[in-house]
Motif scaffolding. Structure first.
Motif, PDB file in Angstrom:
ATOM      1  N   PRO A  49      38.649  77.568   4.154  1.00  0.00           N
ATOM      2  CA  PRO A  49      39.242  77.942   5.219  1.00  0.00           C
ATOM      3  C   PRO A  49      39.041  77.116   6.371  1.00  0.00           C
ATOM      4  N   ASP A  50      38.071  76.363   6.267  1.00  0.00           N
ATOM      5  CA  ASP A  50      36.969  75.542   7.241  1.00  0.00           C
ATOM      6  C   ASP A  50      38.454  74.293   6.763  1.00  0.00           C
ATOM      7  N   PHE A  51      38.369  73.773   5.793  1.00  0.00           N
ATOM      8  CA  PHE A  51      38.953  72.345   5.604  1.00  0.00           C
ATOM      9  C   PHE A  51      40.250  72.549   5.898  1.00  0.00           C
ATOM     10  N   ALA A  52      40.916  73.319   5.996  1.00  0.00           N
ATOM     11  CA  ALA A  52      42.635  73.641   5.736  1.00  0.00           C
ATOM     12  C   ALA A  52      42.474  73.195   8.129  1.00  0.00           C
ATOM     13  N   ARG A  53      41.574  74.133   7.862  1.00  0.00           N
ATOM     14  CA  ARG A  53      41.827  73.584  10.266  1.00  0.00           C
ATOM     15  C   ARG A  53      41.440  72.637  10.565  1.00  0.00           C
ATOM     16  N   PHE A  54      40.387  71.440   9.508  1.00  0.00           N
ATOM     17  CA  PHE A  54      40.361  70.186  10.302  1.00  0.00           C
ATOM     18  C   PHE A  54      41.448  69.665  10.051  1.00  0.00           C
ATOM     19  N   LEU A  55      41.562  69.855   8.470  1.00  0.00           N
ATOM     20  CA  LEU A  55      43.249  69.453   8.019  1.00  0.00           C
ATOM     21  C   LEU A  55      44.447  69.565   9.015  1.00  0.00           C
ATOM     22  N   LYS A  56      44.236  70.780   9.440  1.00  0.00           N
ATOM     23  CA  LYS A  56      45.928  70.710  10.513  1.00  0.00           C
ATOM     24  C   LYS A  56      45.621  69.816  11.731  1.00  0.00           C
ATOM     25  N   ILE A  57      43.794  69.788  11.955  1.00  0.00           N
ATOM     26  CA  ILE A  57      43.685  69.103  13.266  1.00  0.00           C
ATOM     27  C   ILE A  57      44.493  67.759  12.720  1.00  0.00           C
ATOM     28  N   ALA A  58      43.531  66.751  11.450  1.00  0.00           N
ATOM     29  CA  ALA A  58      44.072  65.901  11.430  1.00  0.00           C
ATOM     30  C   ALA A  58      45.723  65.637  11.526  1.00  0.00           C
ATOM     31  N   TYR A  96      50.465  68.583   4.895  1.00  0.00           N
ATOM     32  CA  TYR A  96      51.179  69.847   5.226  1.00  0.00           C
ATOM     33  C   TYR A  96      51.234  70.229   4.359  1.00  0.00           C
ATOM     34  N   ARG A  97      51.189  69.338   2.800  1.00  0.00           N
ATOM     35  CA  ARG A  97      51.675  70.322   1.307  1.00  0.00           C
ATOM     36  C   ARG A  97      50.117  70.314   1.065  1.00  0.00           C
ATOM     37  N   PHE A  98      48.110  70.047   1.297  1.00  0.00           N
ATOM     38  CA  PHE A  98      47.994  70.783   0.517  1.00  0.00           C
ATOM     39  C   PHE A  98      46.559  71.250   1.865  1.00  0.00           C
ATOM     40  N   ILE A  99      47.663  71.787   2.932  1.00  0.00           N
ATOM     41  CA  ILE A  99      47.004  72.841   3.929  1.00  0.00           C
ATOM     42  C   ILE A  99      47.692  74.008   3.210  1.00  0.00           C
ATOM     43  N   GLN A 100      49.055  73.497   2.949  1.00  0.00           N
ATOM     44  CA  GLN A 100      49.968  74.691   2.120  1.00  0.00           C
ATOM     45  C   GLN A 100      48.981  75.262   1.129  1.00  0.00           C
ATOM     46  N   LYS A 101      48.987  74.688   0.529  1.00  0.00           N
ATOM     47  CA  LYS A 101      48.258  74.659  -0.662  1.00  0.00           C
ATOM     48  C   LYS A 101      46.631  75.632  -0.438  1.00  0.00           C
ATOM     49  N   LEU A 102      46.190  75.184   0.329  1.00  0.00           N
ATOM     50  CA  LEU A 102      44.533  76.049   0.702  1.00  0.00           C
ATOM     51  C   LEU A 102      44.501  77.067   1.191  1.00  0.00           C
ATOM     52  N   ASN A 103      45.987  77.220   1.738  1.00  0.00           N
ATOM     53  CA  ASN A 103      46.180  78.563   2.181  1.00  0.00           C
ATOM     54  C   ASN A 103      46.782  79.823   1.550  1.00  0.00           C
ATOM     55  N   ALA A 104      47.239  79.153   0.435  1.00  0.00           N
ATOM     56  CA  ALA A 104      47.759  79.804  -0.928  1.00  0.00           C
ATOM     57  C   ALA A 104      46.507  80.249  -1.704  1.00  0.00           C
ATOM     58  N   LYS A 105      45.417  79.915  -1.719  1.00  0.00           N
ATOM     59  CA  LYS A 105      44.054  80.376  -3.082  1.00  0.00           C
ATOM     60  C   LYS A 105      44.303  81.583  -1.401  1.00  0.00           C
TER      61      LYS A 105
END
Length: 107
Positions: A49-58, A96-105
């Motif tokens: 969840p933290d990683f996805a949040r920072f990816l969204k900032i990126a 975008y794809r990485f965020i989707q993958k992390l959010n699906a886990k």
């Protein structure tokens, strides 16, 4: 890929007029560095969840760079940004794809 985009953006930023040293040039280079910095920081956080949040900032920094390049082109400050645009587009899609993958886990 994000580092490649930052490098290309620095080349474009160098073309901007000296009057933009503290304007578009500064904003553009800070946003470009922010992309890979947020990816790295998020990875170091240790949770999806933290990683996805920072990816969204990126992702937001990617969009900021795209917007600033568009403004610089519109104002006639730079002529060629095709390579930077292409790299930013690729980074944006990857994020975008990485965020989707992390959010699906499952957490």
């Amino acid at each position: 890929m994000a580092r490649d985009a930052a490098g290309e953006i620095y080349l474009v930023a160098a073309e901007l007029p000296e009057t933009e040293k503290f304007g578009i040039r500064s904003q553009l280079t800070r946003a470009a560095v922010s992309i890979s910095s947020n990816i790295a920081e998020g990875h170091g956080r240790g949770s999806d969840p933290d990683f996805a949040r920072f990816l969204k900032i990126a992702q937001g920094s990617t969009r900021e760079c795209q917007s600033l390049l568009e403004i610089a082109r519109y104002l006639g400050m730079v002529s060629e940004t095709e390579k930077a645009d292409e790299l930013l587009d690729r980074v944006s899609k990857m994020l975008y794809r990485f965020i989707q993958k992390l959010n699906a886990k499952p957490n």
